[in-house]
Scaffold this active site. Structure first.
Site, PDB file in Angstrom:
ATOM      1  N   GLY A 234     -21.089  67.265   2.948  1.00 52.70           N
ATOM      2  CA  GLY A 234     -20.662  68.652   3.155  1.00 52.70           C
ATOM      3  C   GLY A 234     -20.186  69.274   1.858  1.00 52.70           C
ATOM      4  O   GLY A 234     -20.538  70.392   1.527  1.00 52.70           O
ATOM      5  N   ARG A 581      -2.419  54.456  -3.464  1.00 52.15           N
ATOM      6  CA  ARG A 581      -3.008  53.222  -2.951  1.00 52.15           C
ATOM      7  C   ARG A 581      -4.425  53.502  -2.437  1.00 52.15           C
ATOM      8  O   ARG A 581      -4.684  54.559  -1.854  1.00 52.15           O
ATOM      9  CB  ARG A 581      -2.132  52.693  -1.826  1.00 52.15           C
ATOM     10  CG  ARG A 581      -2.506  51.327  -1.363  1.00 52.15           C
ATOM     11  CD  ARG A 581      -1.694  50.974  -0.150  1.00 52.15           C
ATOM     12  NE  ARG A 581      -0.488  50.244  -0.480  1.00 52.15           N
ATOM     13  CZ  ARG A 581       0.502  50.053   0.395  1.00 52.15           C
ATOM     14  NH1 ARG A 581       0.432  50.560   1.591  1.00 52.15           N
ATOM     15  NH2 ARG A 581       1.568  49.366   0.045  1.00 52.15           N
ATOM     16  N   PRO A 585     -11.602  49.671  -1.181  1.00 55.49           N
ATOM     17  CA  PRO A 585     -12.227  49.785  -2.513  1.00 55.49           C
ATOM     18  C   PRO A 585     -13.712  50.122  -2.458  1.00 55.49           C
ATOM     19  O   PRO A 585     -14.224  50.775  -3.351  1.00 55.49           O
ATOM     20  CB  PRO A 585     -12.023  48.393  -3.120  1.00 55.49           C
ATOM     21  CG  PRO A 585     -10.919  47.777  -2.345  1.00 55.49           C
ATOM     22  CD  PRO A 585     -10.972  48.372  -0.968  1.00 55.49           C
ATOM     23  N   THR A 587     -15.450  51.996  -0.091  1.00 54.07           N
ATOM     24  CA  THR A 587     -15.701  53.415   0.170  1.00 54.07           C
ATOM     25  C   THR A 587     -15.061  54.287  -0.907  1.00 54.07           C
ATOM     26  O   THR A 587     -15.566  55.360  -1.223  1.00 54.07           O
ATOM     27  CB  THR A 587     -15.182  53.805   1.571  1.00 54.07           C
ATOM     28  OG1 THR A 587     -13.803  53.470   1.662  1.00 54.07           O
ATOM     29  CG2 THR A 587     -15.942  53.087   2.655  1.00 54.07           C
ATOM     30  N   GLN A 591     -16.712  57.198  -3.313  1.00 54.32           N
ATOM     31  CA  GLN A 591     -16.181  58.559  -3.462  1.00 54.32           C
ATOM     32  C   GLN A 591     -16.046  58.923  -4.936  1.00 54.32           C
ATOM     33  O   GLN A 591     -16.408  60.021  -5.354  1.00 54.32           O
ATOM     34  CB  GLN A 591     -14.799  58.641  -2.810  1.00 54.32           C
ATOM     35  CG  GLN A 591     -14.831  58.573  -1.324  1.00 54.32           C
ATOM     36  CD  GLN A 591     -14.821  59.979  -0.759  1.00 54.32           C
ATOM     37  OE1 GLN A 591     -15.724  60.767  -1.002  1.00 54.32           O
ATOM     38  NE2 GLN A 591     -13.789  60.310  -0.036  1.00 54.32           N
ATOM     39  N   LYS A 654      -3.218  59.193  -2.098  1.00 52.52           N
ATOM     40  CA  LYS A 654      -3.189  60.553  -2.664  1.00 52.52           C
ATOM     41  C   LYS A 654      -4.424  61.389  -2.351  1.00 52.52           C
ATOM     42  O   LYS A 654      -4.421  62.593  -2.579  1.00 52.52           O
ATOM     43  CB  LYS A 654      -3.030  60.464  -4.181  1.00 52.52           C
ATOM     44  CG  LYS A 654      -1.621  60.027  -4.623  1.00 52.52           C
ATOM     45  CD  LYS A 654      -1.505  60.074  -6.137  1.00 52.52           C
ATOM     46  CE  LYS A 654      -0.066  59.935  -6.605  1.00 52.52           C
ATOM     47  NZ  LYS A 654       0.025  59.962  -8.078  1.00 52.52           N
ATOM     48  N   GLY A 655      -5.476  60.770  -1.886  1.00 53.26           N
ATOM     49  CA  GLY A 655      -6.708  61.534  -1.634  1.00 53.26           C
ATOM     50  C   GLY A 655      -7.652  61.370  -2.812  1.00 53.26           C
ATOM     51  O   GLY A 655      -7.264  61.552  -3.963  1.00 53.26           O
ATOM     52  N   GLU A 658     -12.131  64.327  -4.159  1.00 51.18           N
ATOM     53  CA  GLU A 658     -12.499  65.394  -5.082  1.00 51.18           C
ATOM     54  C   GLU A 658     -12.217  65.105  -6.544  1.00 51.18           C
ATOM     55  O   GLU A 658     -12.866  65.651  -7.432  1.00 51.18           O
ATOM     56  CB  GLU A 658     -11.802  66.691  -4.628  1.00 51.18           C
ATOM     57  CG  GLU A 658     -12.491  67.236  -3.400  1.00 51.18           C
ATOM     58  CD  GLU A 658     -11.663  68.194  -2.569  1.00 51.18           C
ATOM     59  OE1 GLU A 658     -11.875  69.389  -2.684  1.00 51.18           O
ATOM     60  OE2 GLU A 658     -10.804  67.719  -1.785  1.00 51.18           O
TER      61      GLU A 658
END
Lengths: 694, 334
Positions: A234, A581, A585, A587, A591, A654-655, A658
């Protein structure tokens, strides 16, 4: 903030639970929903960029075998809307080229296409305007920039700092217009059962899509079901519903009893599914001879649509990235006759770390200081914008770790100093940053069923790994084996969950899952009865008032420039990230390297060419809109620090969706400059920009 | 998409008759370009005649020692042929430089040279294009011209031919075997494609209903020392900005024979006769290569346009010609 979960399942590189179904074709995407009585929808679009639909003749279209319905602005049902992007077929005004002005429903996709071609349209045209420039006299200041940041900020006085500085950099950088281009096109299957609407939609959020559809069609939310177990990418373009979802629902209502399938063509995705605005970034840096910044400023000019405002927050990272007492940021928009821009992976940070990170490289060069050292010298003690301490900030460690892994220490800083087999070789670096975002609303239910735990939450998996990572979080929050946890997502039958956007999924949904697990144990103890269940929701994190929360990273690039032709190839990319954290690892790596690859693509290839005469993007397919291929990336590596941040959420995450794309393009430009001594300030970096200097 | 019929004859004469008798019919090879055009509305045939069973999928040896490549040979199969790999590196490299593995497994040697321009205005039925709709005007003039011509264009059309294979076949002087309603004829490959002039709707000199049945390669021993150099914006799956097919023969310190063709610069594969004339009999020196390239590009007319136009192509073509010749003669010059 309480202690972080003890990682048992968290941190394991488990394979994706949905992986086998995807690679064997068993996973059904929105267009492939297994439904009876399928009909197919094809859209009719304008071929002028501004004007009015005066007449449409549909007789020939209706005579095509298998055609069941033709809808135009003259016949469409009224939606509950005040206008904007989703007010499709509500009036005859044409706001941009490619706008949908009709649709056809037929028994086959071919018949629908044929009929759509036969719809005759008469338009009146008005002059259109799609050309962005920084010297337009109609630029305006939006009230806020996406999603709700201040439009302009100013601390101290950058003009004074520039005048007093020993060394300055003042340059303008531009990024191109980009289209998200997920592999799976935007697609919807829609069905009405009386006043109940069901849609299978490729979306980053089933609940947000449901809310929009319920509003537009004036339905009780409970009468709308949105289903989306799998998404073929997406990158932000499926974060908000676009017109195709609405059109599929309108089409389905016109053919009672039938399921209507609608998939955008690749070409249609260039006008109907959002894009990233081009940006013009005027950068100013003021520094002393040892490289301490006294001032940093960015003035951003970008476009929006007249039809719907979207203001990319390009200047935002400059507010917090480096320690400079004088800082200023502005955003100005040109409202054009273009489709509505929208989210694309790291809106704001992605374009907004291009100009600044190239400017830092230019400053390092002007000072004769290593670009890594320059960044270290400007590392702030606290967030320059809020004055709050960082919950954790390990940019310097990322830079140093990356330098060691990349072999930076041996680097000869002189440009054009290395040549191998006819290629000039250079290396470059840039910083990455992305905020820790948490959405307001998400709820998870955990139930004990037949000896195992079921987690239900209406979350999304864009290919990111949610099916797997939420199970890992739930397992550790419950204190059970991950194999004893199953996850159900991607359906509004499950509790409300926020959009998969802003790299907020794990923080938001994960927090809800943890709270649900804690509630479950509080309520049912460690030996629950079959059917026992509990809910938990994400909550505000009070620590956000005390700490600035960001992930950081450092990107290293080796670029080769061909001595004869100026062709640019990037054989090596390394990203080192400090993003809290890491849940999984396997996936996570996917990313990170996906983001970096997209950043490389932005650096070298991607460029939506908007022809000002016609008013549309003319290179609107994947043969002409170049995206990096496998052959363009030969060695890409992402790694991360073992970062402990007790403030962000119970998982310590933390995400990561992006940050991988942030800074990559600047690192490429800096590496190309190191290779041949030419500074390209306008993306993409293509050989024609290097040939004159060869 | 207009409804169409599909015939799958197993005989070339039958295939030719089916198309020649029907002005609305078209041949279908691997379909890697035509099927796109059906979906885009660029092509609207009423009848398709699949010729992949009507023409040969074999590579056979001719009496003069050159191979005959059947029109239905798949591009991928051609690149795996040992004779082709040893004797015609430039042709094999040109095919491998094009498209993707999946496309090459579908595309055919006979169909590849007949693919149509990727000019974005040609491919978009909502913009004017004299090639697609004669008389409608040229959408590309003043538009996005990065992939457009610098040689041999006209006011009516500035498109380029996209095939890589065709560039290599033009360089080696291949021969096209053509079957029409009136029988068989041969066309020198360099005469297969045409410049746009005032009839850009015609890409080639083939008449309606004429079918390419095979492409004959000349024995041409010099082709063993050859290459195809494709310059493009990304490393794979991109059309050429400029490409060079070159073969060279040295006799002592002189160039005894040379073949050069350029891609990405014109409406047809551009055989570089002027450059060849400069090089024949000359020493293989960098300055001579530069002189040859300059002679070939003396009439280049770069285009302005959106996103910077294509003015860089003249320099790029010259530098690529020089680089290709240098690569072919390195070792022989010192």
């Amino acid at each position: 903030m309480s202690d972080l979960l003890r990682p048992v399942a968290i941190g394991r590189d488990l394979v994706r639970r949905d992986g086998m179904d995807k690679v064997t074709g068993r996973a059904r995407y929105a267009y492939e929903a297994d439904v009876p009585n399928a009909s197919y929808c094809r859209l009719v679009q304008t071929t002028v960029a501004r004007g009015r639909v005066e007449a449409m003749h549909t007789d020939a279209a209706r005579q095509v075998d298998g055609v069941r319905a033709v809808i135009t602005p003259f016949t469409a049902e009224s939606l509950h809307t005040d206008g904007g992007e989703l007010a499709v077929l509500q009036d005859q005004e044409i706001a941009f080229r490619g706008q949908v002005i009709g649709l056809v429903v037929a028994d086959t996709a071919e018949a629908a296409l044929r009929a759509a071609e036969l719809v005759e349209v008469t338009c009146s045209t008005a002059p259109h305007d799609v050309a962005l420039s920084a010297d337009r006299d109609d630029l305006y200041k939006p009230e806020k920039v996406n999603p709700s940041y201040e439009t302009d900020t100013s601390d101290g006085d950058v003009d004074v700092a520039m005048a007093a500085a020993e060394v300055t950099v003042e340059q303008t950088y531009t990024t191109a217009m980009y289209h998200n281009n997920p592999l799976e096109p935007h697609a919807t299957t829609a069905f009405w059962d009386g006043e109940h609407l069901t849609v299978w939609d490729s979306t980053q959020g089933v609940h947000p899509t449901r809310a929009v559809l319920a509003d537009l069609f004036d339905l009780d939310k409970e009468h709308v079901r949105v289903i989306c177990p799998y998404v073929g990418g997406g990158f932000g373009s499926k974060g908000e519903p676009h017109v195709h979802v609405v059109l599929a629902a309108m089409a389905a209502r016109a053919v009672p009893g039938r399921h209507v399938k609608l998939a955008l063509t690749r070409q249609q995705m260039f006008s109907l599914a959002g894009h990233r605005t081009p940006t013009i970034q005027r950068m100013r840096l003021a520094a002393d001879r040892i490289g301490h910044l006294s001032g940093i400023a960015i003035d951003v000019v970008e476009h929006t649509a007249k039809m719907k405002e979207y203001a990319e927050q390009t200047g935002v990272p400059t507010r917090m990235m480096y320690a400079a007492p004088n800082r200023a940021t502005t955003h100005r928009l040109a409202a054009l006759d273009v489709p509505a821009p929208s989210w694309m992976r790291a809106p704001g940070e992605c374009p907004g770390m291009f100009g600044p990170e190239v400017a830092m490289d230019e400053l390092a060069e002007a000072l004769g200081i290593d670009p890594i050292e320059l960044r270290i010298r400007n590392e702030p003690d606290v967030d320059p914008e809020t004055g709050h301490p960082f919950s954790s900030r390990n940019l310097v460690t990322c830079l140093r770790e990356g330098a060691a892994r990349f072999g930076w220490a041996d680097r000869d800083p002189r440009p054009r100093a290395r040549e191998e087999d006819g290629w000039y070789v250079g290396t470059g670096v840039a910083s990455s940053v992305y905020p820790v975002n948490r959405m307001a609303e998400s709820t998870a239910t955990i139930r004990f069923e037949r000896g195992a735990y079921v987690v239900e939450i209406g979350a999304a998996d864009l290919g990111t790994g949610t099916w797997t990572t939420l199970a890992q979080i739930a397992a550790d929050a419950l204190g059970v084996d991950v194999e004893d946890v199953s996850v159900r997502i991607g359906d509004t039958r499950y509790p409300v969950a926020s959009v998969a956007g802003g790299s907020s999924g794990m923080t938001t949904w994960g927090s809800a899952v943890v709270n649900a697990a804690r509630a479950f144990r509080d309520k049912h103890g460690s030996a629950p009865a079959d059917g026992a269940e509990a809910d938990g929701s994400t909550e505000d994190n009070p620590a956000t008032e005390q700490y600035a929360m960001y992930a950081f990273g450092a990107q290293f690039v080796e670029a080769h420039v061909h001595r004869d032709t100026g062709e640019i190839r990037v054989p090596r990319l390394l990203g080192v990230f400090a993003a809290g954290r890491i849940i999984n690892p396997r996936t996570a790596r996917s990313q990170f390297i996906g983001g970096m690859t997209m950043g490389l693509s932005m650096a070298l290839h991607e460029n939506s060419v908007l022809d000002p005469r016609h008013g549309h993007v003319v290179n609107h397919d994947l043969a002409e809109y170049h995206i990096t291929t496998c052959a363009d990336v030969t060695d890409i590596e992402a790694t991360w620090l073992d970062e402990h941040d007790p403030h962000v959420n119970p998982m310590g995450t933390k995400g990561i969706g992006e940050i991988g794309i942030v800074g990559t393009a600047a690192a490429v430009v800096n590496a190309v400059h190191h290779a041949i001594g030419i500074r390209v300030r306008d993306l993409p970096v293509t050989l024609d920009k290097l040939l004159p200097g060869l | 998409m207009k409804p169409f019929t599909l015939a799958t004859p197993t005989d070339a004469d039958e295939a030719v008759r089916l198309v020649a008798d029907d002005p609305d019919a078209a041949f279908l090879g691997g379909g890697t370009n035509l099927v796109d055009h059906l979906k885009l509305g660029v092509a609207t045939p009423g009848a398709l005649v699949d010729i992949t069973r009507a023409t040969s999928a074999e590579i056979t040896d001719l009496p003069d020692g050159g191979p005959r490549v059947g029109a239905a040979v798949r591009n991928g199969d051609f690149t795996a042929d040992r004779r082709a790999r040893e004797r015609y590196p430039l042709i094999v490299q040109s095919v491998l430089a094009g498209a993707s593995g999946q496309l090459r497994n579908m595309a055919t040697i006979g169909g590849n040279p007949l693919q149509r321009t990727r000019c974005v205005y040609f491919q978009d039925v909502t913009t004017p294009c004299n090639k697609r709709e004669p008389g409608s005007g040229c959408g590309a003039h003043g538009g996005y011209t990065r992939y457009h011509a610098i040689l041999g264009a006209s006011e009516h059309c500035i498109a380029t031919h996209p095939s890589d294979l065709a560039v290599a076949l033009a360089a080696v002087d291949a021969t096209v075997r053509v079957l029409g309603a009136d029988g068989e004829r041969t066309i020198p490959f360099t005469d297969l494609h045409r410049l746009p002039g005032d009839a850009p709707e015609r890409d080639t000199t083939l008449a309606h209903g004429e079918l390419i049945t095979a492409i004959d390669l000349p024995a041409l021993p010099m082709a063993r020392r050859s290459l195809y150099r494709k310059v493009r914006d990304r490393a794979s799956y991109a059309f050429a900005l400029v490409s060079v097919a070159a073969a060279i023969e040295l006799d002592g310190d002189r160039i005894s024979d040379v073949r050069i063709a350029l891609g990405g610069v014109a409406h047809k594969p551009w055989r570089a006769h002027r450059a060849e004339a400069v090089l024949r009999g000359a020493r293989p020196l960098e300055e001579t290569f530069e002189t040859a390239a300059a002679a070939e590009l003396a009439d280049a007319r770069p285009l302005d346009g959106v996103d910077g136009g294509n003015g860089f192509k003249t320099t790029l073509a010259a530098r690529t010609i020089v680089a290709a010749l240098r690569d072919l003669t390195e070792g022989a010059r010192s």
